[in-house]
Design a protein around this motif. Structure first.
Motif, PDB file in Angstrom:
ATOM      1  N   ALA A  82     -97.162  19.524  62.331  1.00 17.03           N
ATOM      2  CA  ALA A  82     -98.255  19.118  61.443  1.00 17.03           C
ATOM      3  C   ALA A  82     -98.292  19.992  60.197  1.00 17.03           C
ATOM      4  O   ALA A  82     -98.380  19.502  59.058  1.00 17.03           O
ATOM      5  CB  ALA A  82     -99.589  19.209  62.181  1.00 17.03           C
ATOM      6  N   MET A  83     -98.208  21.305  60.384  1.00 17.03           N
ATOM      7  CA  MET A  83     -98.276  22.221  59.242  1.00 17.03           C
ATOM      8  C   MET A  83     -97.040  22.114  58.352  1.00 17.03           C
ATOM      9  O   MET A  83     -97.135  22.219  57.125  1.00 17.03           O
ATOM     10  CB  MET A  83     -98.460  23.658  59.739  1.00 17.03           C
ATOM     11  CG  MET A  83     -99.856  23.901  60.319  1.00 17.03           C
ATOM     12  SD  MET A  83    -100.145  25.613  60.816  1.00 17.03           S
ATOM     13  CE  MET A  83     -99.360  25.632  62.437  1.00 17.03           C
ATOM     14  N   ASP A  84     -95.897  21.885  58.963  1.00 19.42           N
ATOM     15  CA  ASP A  84     -94.675  21.734  58.179  1.00 19.42           C
ATOM     16  C   ASP A  84     -94.763  20.550  57.228  1.00 19.42           C
ATOM     17  O   ASP A  84     -94.218  20.578  56.120  1.00 19.42           O
ATOM     18  CB  ASP A  84     -93.495  21.556  59.138  1.00 19.42           C
ATOM     19  CG  ASP A  84     -92.151  21.643  58.437  1.00 19.42           C
ATOM     20  OD1 ASP A  84     -92.044  22.379  57.443  1.00 19.42           O
ATOM     21  OD2 ASP A  84     -91.210  20.975  58.892  1.00 19.42           O
ATOM     22  N   ASN A  85     -95.492  19.490  57.653  1.00 24.58           N
ATOM     23  CA  ASN A  85     -95.579  18.277  56.837  1.00 24.58           C
ATOM     24  C   ASN A  85     -96.579  18.398  55.690  1.00 24.58           C
ATOM     25  O   ASN A  85     -96.693  17.488  54.862  1.00 24.58           O
ATOM     26  CB  ASN A  85     -95.948  17.082  57.717  1.00 24.58           C
ATOM     27  CG  ASN A  85     -95.541  15.760  57.111  1.00 24.58           C
ATOM     28  OD1 ASN A  85     -94.381  15.588  56.706  1.00 24.58           O
ATOM     29  ND2 ASN A  85     -96.474  14.824  57.016  1.00 24.58           N
ATOM     30  N   LEU A  86     -97.295  19.503  55.621  1.00 29.32           N
ATOM     31  CA  LEU A  86     -98.248  19.702  54.521  1.00 29.32           C
ATOM     32  C   LEU A  86     -97.553  19.790  53.171  1.00 29.32           C
ATOM     33  O   LEU A  86     -98.174  19.601  52.125  1.00 29.32           O
ATOM     34  CB  LEU A  86     -99.080  20.966  54.766  1.00 29.32           C
ATOM     35  CG  LEU A  86    -100.000  20.921  55.986  1.00 29.32           C
ATOM     36  CD1 LEU A  86    -100.663  22.278  56.198  1.00 29.32           C
ATOM     37  CD2 LEU A  86    -101.052  19.826  55.845  1.00 29.32           C
ATOM     38  N   GLN A 153    -103.880  12.511  57.081  1.00 29.61           N
ATOM     39  CA  GLN A 153    -102.707  11.631  57.099  1.00 29.61           C
ATOM     40  C   GLN A 153    -101.433  12.463  57.143  1.00 29.61           C
ATOM     41  O   GLN A 153    -100.512  12.177  57.909  1.00 29.61           O
ATOM     42  CB  GLN A 153    -102.705  10.733  55.865  1.00 29.61           C
ATOM     43  CG  GLN A 153    -101.522   9.773  55.777  1.00 29.61           C
ATOM     44  CD  GLN A 153    -101.718   8.505  56.576  1.00 29.61           C
ATOM     45  OE1 GLN A 153    -102.757   7.872  56.509  1.00 29.61           O
ATOM     46  NE2 GLN A 153    -100.705   8.124  57.346  1.00 29.61           N
ATOM     47  N   ALA A 154    -101.369  13.517  56.317  1.00 32.79           N
ATOM     48  CA  ALA A 154    -100.190  14.392  56.307  1.00 32.79           C
ATOM     49  C   ALA A 154    -100.029  15.102  57.641  1.00 32.79           C
ATOM     50  O   ALA A 154     -98.918  15.215  58.180  1.00 32.79           O
ATOM     51  CB  ALA A 154    -100.307  15.403  55.168  1.00 32.79           C
ATOM     52  N   VAL A 159     -97.232  15.145  63.082  1.00 30.35           N
ATOM     53  CA  VAL A 159     -97.293  15.092  64.538  1.00 30.35           C
ATOM     54  C   VAL A 159     -96.481  13.904  65.060  1.00 30.35           C
ATOM     55  O   VAL A 159     -95.672  14.037  65.980  1.00 30.35           O
ATOM     56  CB  VAL A 159     -98.754  14.989  65.011  1.00 30.35           C
ATOM     57  CG1 VAL A 159     -98.817  14.680  66.500  1.00 30.35           C
ATOM     58  CG2 VAL A 159     -99.506  16.286  64.708  1.00 30.35           C
ATOM     59  N   ALA A 160     -96.698  12.735  64.477  1.00 31.71           N
ATOM     60  CA  ALA A 160     -95.986  11.531  64.927  1.00 31.71           C
ATOM     61  C   ALA A 160     -94.480  11.686  64.718  1.00 31.71           C
ATOM     62  O   ALA A 160     -93.682  11.217  65.530  1.00 31.71           O
ATOM     63  CB  ALA A 160     -96.495  10.302  64.176  1.00 31.71           C
ATOM     64  N   GLY A 161     -94.084  12.358  63.638  1.00 34.37           N
ATOM     65  CA  GLY A 161     -92.670  12.574  63.379  1.00 34.37           C
ATOM     66  C   GLY A 161     -92.012  13.459  64.409  1.00 34.37           C
ATOM     67  O   GLY A 161     -90.798  13.424  64.593  1.00 34.37           O
TER      68      GLY A 161
END
Length: 348
Positions: A82-86, A153-154, A159-161
């Motif tokens: 989750a944090m990586d996708n920020l 959303q990000a 998470v989904a990824g």
């Protein structure tokens, strides 16, 4: 990416709904059943990001994913993803995994360092995720102007990824549409496309209020309760036509090959279950198209089978079941439908 790669999982087990504060969303997981429900609160997509509310949302999400996922997955994996996708909000933000801690950098400059909690502590990981986002807001103008929903959303895209290609995050408005499609809603029973004059009906569902009052494919609805809908979006038009069961709505309709005067109709809304099974027959072959699986699909399939048998009698040669472009849906409905096919000897 700065975070060390984490092996992606291949299987999913449930459909998960999570909620906290002012946000409601859904992560769709394969082999899904009826979503796990949580209390519904008011949703405001433009609400500002709130640390406490976000932490509660992430805790609920992490807990339910780790509980229902078919294979074991640590909360830490979900939070780090989750944090990586920020970085999708602001590429200048970087989260670097140090093994037992993470470092936040912005524009290449180290800003802070955070130790990792236990890999199984969902509350602590949720708080860390929300705290990192709060810190990012103090650094980044992109985060400062982002709504809470955009940030979530990000987070949940990340998470989904981390799961597999069949997992996805649906924002609250889309999640509501999905629930309506599964469980039904108060409405008229039409499918339409936007037209310069209003809502152009392309199909009227069977056994619905729209069919009962004589609406037809090709009709154009121009007004709903006296309101001109020609300049409204599909979302706003749909919102006007939906409503509580047994409530009434007045519509103005243009019909092809009729006089220029509009037809005025008053319709009583009923519970609409989105049609998922379509039937046709040719030369003794019954053709069934199943577009998705909702709670009504098994009964609809049974009704269509009986109709095919009644229409064709002894001339019924066989069946074609078309699942192309089927988007999935409620697991139990898919299982019951498959059982029906087996019982009727559709499947050898």
């Amino acid at each position: 990416m700065p975070l060390r790669p984490i092996q992606h999982l291949r299987h999913l087990s449930q459909r998960l709904v999570f909620l906290g504060g002012t946000a409601l969303g859904i992560i769709s997981l394969s082999s899904c059943s009826v979503p796990y429900s949580l209390p519904i609160t008011t949703y405001n997509p433009q609400a500002e990001y709130d640390l406490q509310t976000a932490s509660e949302i992430y805790t609920d999400a992490f807990d339910h994913i780790t509980e229902y996922y078919i294979e074991e997955i640590d909360v830490s994996q979900l939070a780090l993803a989750a944090m990586d996708n920020l970085t999708t909000i602001d590429p200048e933000l970087e989260i670097i995994d140090n093994g037992n801690s993470l470092t936040i950098t912005y524009s290449g400059e180290p800003i802070s360092r955070h130790g990792y909690p236990s890999t199984l502590d969902s509350i602590a990981w949720a708080w860390l995720t929300a705290s990192v986002i709060s810190e990012a807001q103090s650094l980044s103008s992109e985060f400062q102007k982002s709504s809470g929903e955009k940030i979530n959303q990000a987070v949940f895209d990340g998470v989904a990824g981390e799961l597999d290609k069949f997992s996805r995050y649906s924002p609250p408005d889309k999640a509501k549409i999905n629930r309506d499609n599964r469980n039904g809603f108060g409405g008229l029973g039409i499918r339409y496309v936007k037209d310069p004059k209003g809502a152009h009906i392309i199909a009227v569902m069977e056994k619905t209020p729209a069919e009962a009052v004589g609406l037809m494919a090709g009709d154009i609805i121009t007004r709903v309760d006296g309101k001109n809908i020609s300049q409204l979006s599909e979302k706003k038009i749909t919102r006007l036509m939906k409503g509580p069961e047994n409530s009434k709505v007045r519509i103005s309709v243009l019909r092809k090959n009729k006089a220029s005067d509009t037809i005025e109709m008053e319709i009583t809304r009923k519970k609409i279950i989105v049609q998922t099974v379509y039937y046709s027959s040719k030369d003794g072959i019954a053709y069934f198209k199943i577009t998705s699986f909702n709670n009504h699909t098994p009964q609809s399939m049974l009704d269509k089978v009986r109709k095919a048998q009644k229409e064709n009698g002894d001339n019924l040669k066989g069946y074609i079941i078309d699942l192309r472009d089927n988007g999935g849906g409620v697991k139990n409905a898919a299982v019951v439908t498959a059982d029906l096919l087996a019982l009727l000897r559709f499947v050898e």
